[in-house]
Motif scaffolding. Structure first.
Motif, mmCIF file in Angstrom:
data_model
loop_
_atom_site.group_PDB
_atom_site.id
_atom_site.type_symbol
_atom_site.label_atom_id
_atom_site.label_comp_id
_atom_site.label_asym_id
_atom_site.label_seq_id
_atom_site.Cartn_x
_atom_site.Cartn_y
_atom_site.Cartn_z
ATOM 1 N N GLY A 189 0.817 -1.219 0.000
ATOM 2 C CA GLY A 189 0.000 0.000 0.000
ATOM 3 C C GLY A 189 0.844 1.259 0.000
ATOM 4 N N THR A 190 2.012 1.158 -0.614
ATOM 5 C CA THR A 190 2.946 2.296 -0.624
ATOM 6 C C THR A 190 2.427 3.440 -1.503
ATOM 7 N N ALA A 191 2.511 4.646 -0.975
ATOM 8 C CA ALA A 191 2.192 5.827 -1.786
ATOM 9 C C ALA A 191 3.434 6.187 -2.597
ATOM 10 N N LEU A 192 3.288 6.188 -3.914
ATOM 11 C CA LEU A 192 4.430 6.428 -4.801
ATOM 12 C C LEU A 192 4.396 7.857 -5.323
ATOM 13 N N THR A 193 5.558 8.453 -5.465
ATOM 14 C CA THR A 193 5.623 9.761 -6.129
ATOM 15 C C THR A 193 5.720 9.504 -7.622
ATOM 16 N N ILE A 194 4.687 9.937 -8.325
ATOM 17 C CA ILE A 194 4.608 9.678 -9.767
ATOM 18 C C ILE A 194 4.691 10.991 -10.523
ATOM 19 N N LYS A 195 5.457 10.973 -11.617
ATOM 20 C CA LYS A 195 5.522 12.132 -12.509
ATOM 21 C C LYS A 195 5.076 11.693 -13.899
ATOM 22 N N PHE A 196 4.272 12.538 -14.522
ATOM 23 C CA PHE A 196 3.786 12.253 -15.880
ATOM 24 C C PHE A 196 4.316 13.377 -16.769
ATOM 25 N N THR A 197 5.273 13.068 -17.616
ATOM 26 C CA THR A 197 5.978 14.129 -18.357
ATOM 27 C C THR A 197 6.678 13.590 -19.603
ATOM 28 N N THR A 198 7.031 14.549 -20.471
ATOM 29 C CA THR A 198 7.868 14.222 -21.638
ATOM 30 C C THR A 198 9.352 14.353 -21.288
ATOM 31 N N ASP A 199 9.647 14.992 -20.159
ATOM 32 C CA ASP A 199 11.025 15.280 -19.729
ATOM 33 C C ASP A 199 11.724 16.246 -20.686
ATOM 34 N N VAL A 200 10.918 17.054 -21.374
ATOM 35 C CA VAL A 200 11.493 18.071 -22.275
ATOM 36 C C VAL A 200 11.402 19.424 -21.577
ATOM 37 N N VAL A 201 12.478 20.193 -21.641
ATOM 38 C CA VAL A 201 12.506 21.523 -21.001
ATOM 39 C C VAL A 201 11.381 22.387 -21.581
ATOM 40 N N GLY A 202 10.591 22.986 -20.682
ATOM 41 C CA GLY A 202 9.477 23.841 -21.108
ATOM 42 C C GLY A 202 8.147 23.117 -21.139
ATOM 43 N N ASP A 203 8.168 21.786 -21.120
ATOM 44 C CA ASP A 203 6.920 21.001 -21.110
ATOM 45 C C ASP A 203 6.421 20.822 -19.678
ATOM 46 N N ASN A 204 5.185 20.388 -19.569
ATOM 47 C CA ASN A 204 4.572 20.200 -18.246
ATOM 48 C C ASN A 204 5.082 18.943 -17.537
ATOM 49 N N ILE A 205 5.123 19.045 -16.218
ATOM 50 C CA ILE A 205 5.348 17.866 -15.379
ATOM 51 C C ILE A 205 4.164 17.804 -14.416
ATOM 52 N N PHE A 206 3.405 16.727 -14.469
ATOM 53 C CA PHE A 206 2.336 16.512 -13.507
ATOM 54 C C PHE A 206 2.900 15.610 -12.404
ATOM 55 N N THR A 207 2.919 16.124 -11.195
ATOM 56 C CA THR A 207 3.494 15.367 -10.080
ATOM 57 C C THR A 207 2.403 15.061 -9.071
ATOM 58 N N MET A 208 2.403 13.833 -8.570
ATOM 59 C CA MET A 208 1.365 13.429 -7.619
ATOM 60 C C MET A 208 1.840 12.247 -6.788
ATOM 61 N N SER A 209 1.126 12.027 -5.705
ATOM 62 C CA SER A 209 1.352 10.841 -4.891
ATOM 63 C C SER A 209 0.213 9.875 -5.204
ATOM 64 N N ALA A 210 0.527 8.629 -5.478
ATOM 65 C CA ALA A 210 -0.515 7.688 -5.884
ATOM 66 C C ALA A 210 -0.242 6.294 -5.323
ATOM 67 N N ILE A 211 -1.336 5.596 -5.082
ATOM 68 C CA ILE A 211 -1.241 4.219 -4.564
ATOM 69 C C ILE A 211 -1.724 3.270 -5.648
ATOM 70 N N CYS A 212 -0.950 2.226 -5.870
ATOM 71 C CA CYS A 212 -1.327 1.218 -6.874
ATOM 72 C C CYS A 212 -2.521 0.420 -6.333
ATOM 73 N N THR A 213 -3.617 0.422 -7.080
ATOM 74 C CA THR A 213 -4.840 -0.225 -6.591
ATOM 75 C C THR A 213 -5.160 -1.531 -7.322
ATOM 76 N N SER A 214 -4.626 -1.712 -8.518
ATOM 77 C CA SER A 214 -4.870 -2.995 -9.193
ATOM 78 C C SER A 214 -3.793 -3.286 -10.225
ATOM 79 N N LEU A 215 -3.568 -4.569 -10.410
ATOM 80 C CA LEU A 215 -2.631 -5.060 -11.428
ATOM 81 C C LEU A 215 -3.306 -6.217 -12.142
ATOM 82 N N ASP A 216 -3.363 -6.155 -13.453
ATOM 83 C CA ASP A 216 -3.943 -7.250 -14.237
ATOM 84 C C ASP A 216 -2.872 -7.787 -15.159
#
Lengths: 142, 81
Positions: free
Chosen positions: A88-115
């Protein structure tokens, strides 16, 4: 320099801390706002539903190809997410292109399912879902 | 960016490769934990499915011998002009 025009989805990926979630084929982030109903007998809306903003929430999901412990990769893989889901670990997740000037969405999230899916003569693949806890913060990569 | 580990990191063995956010990756290089493989690399090579080419299948079809007779006639007969 920020990416011009429509961004190629291949380049935008999920990172756990700063490590890519490996062999991903697609990533999704969903942000939604719950609505609370405020219709009362005193409303002048003529019976029409009236709402105001309620709780904000977010989810993440990704689909990826599966590689086991034999994979010589430093990326974040199914086995890592499996351990996180159990703990039940809360992970620091970033959603980004890693390109300078682009957005980085940063959040803490818990993995709830794996299929995990294994079809005959197909790549073993899996999908993972995450529930965001707290705010999703949008910044620009400097 | 794509890096190769020079030292053990987070339980991953030296020689392993992976994709990191550039800021973090640069720090790993400075710390001597990893070496740079590709600065602009974002997506790793995914295991590809092997394509199997199937040999053509020939299915015997019964044809009446008269069919060939007619064919011969058509070839040998001069065409009407």
């Amino acid at each position: 320099m920020a990416t011009t025009g429509i961004i190629n989805g291949t380049l935008m990926r999920l990172y756990k801390d700063s490590t890519a979630i490996g062999y991903a084929t697609s990533c999704q982030m969903n942000i939604s706002s719950a609505m609370r109903e405020i219709l009362t007998k005193d409303s002048a809306a003529g019976g029409w539903r009236e709402v105001k903003k309620g709780q904000l929430s977010g989810t993440l999901s990704t689909e990826a190809l599966y590689a086991g412990p034999g994979d010589a990769s430093t990326n974040y893989l199914f086995d890592d997410l499996f351990a996180d889901l159990i703990a039940g670990t809360a992970l620091t997740i970033k959603f980004t292109t890693d390109v300078v000037g682009d957005n980085i969405f940063t959040m803490s999230a818990i993995c709830t399912s794996l299929d995990l899916n294994a079809g005959v003569e197909e790549n073993v693949s899996y999908s993972a879902s995450f529930e965001v806890t707290g705010a999703i913060v949008k910044t620009t990569k400097a | 960016m794509k890096l190769r580990l020079l030292k053990e990191w987070n339980g991953k063995q030296p020689g392993n490769t992976g994709v990191f956010l550039s800021e973090y990756g640069e720090q790993m290089i400075k710390d001597g934990i990893a070496e740079l493989l590709d600065n602009d690399f974002v997506v790793e090579d995914m295991p590809k499915k092997e394509e199997v080419k199937q040999d053509p299948i020939y299915i015997p079809v019964f044809v009446n011998p008269e069919h060939f007779q007619n064919e011969e006639e058509n070839i040998t007969k001069p065409k009407n002009k």
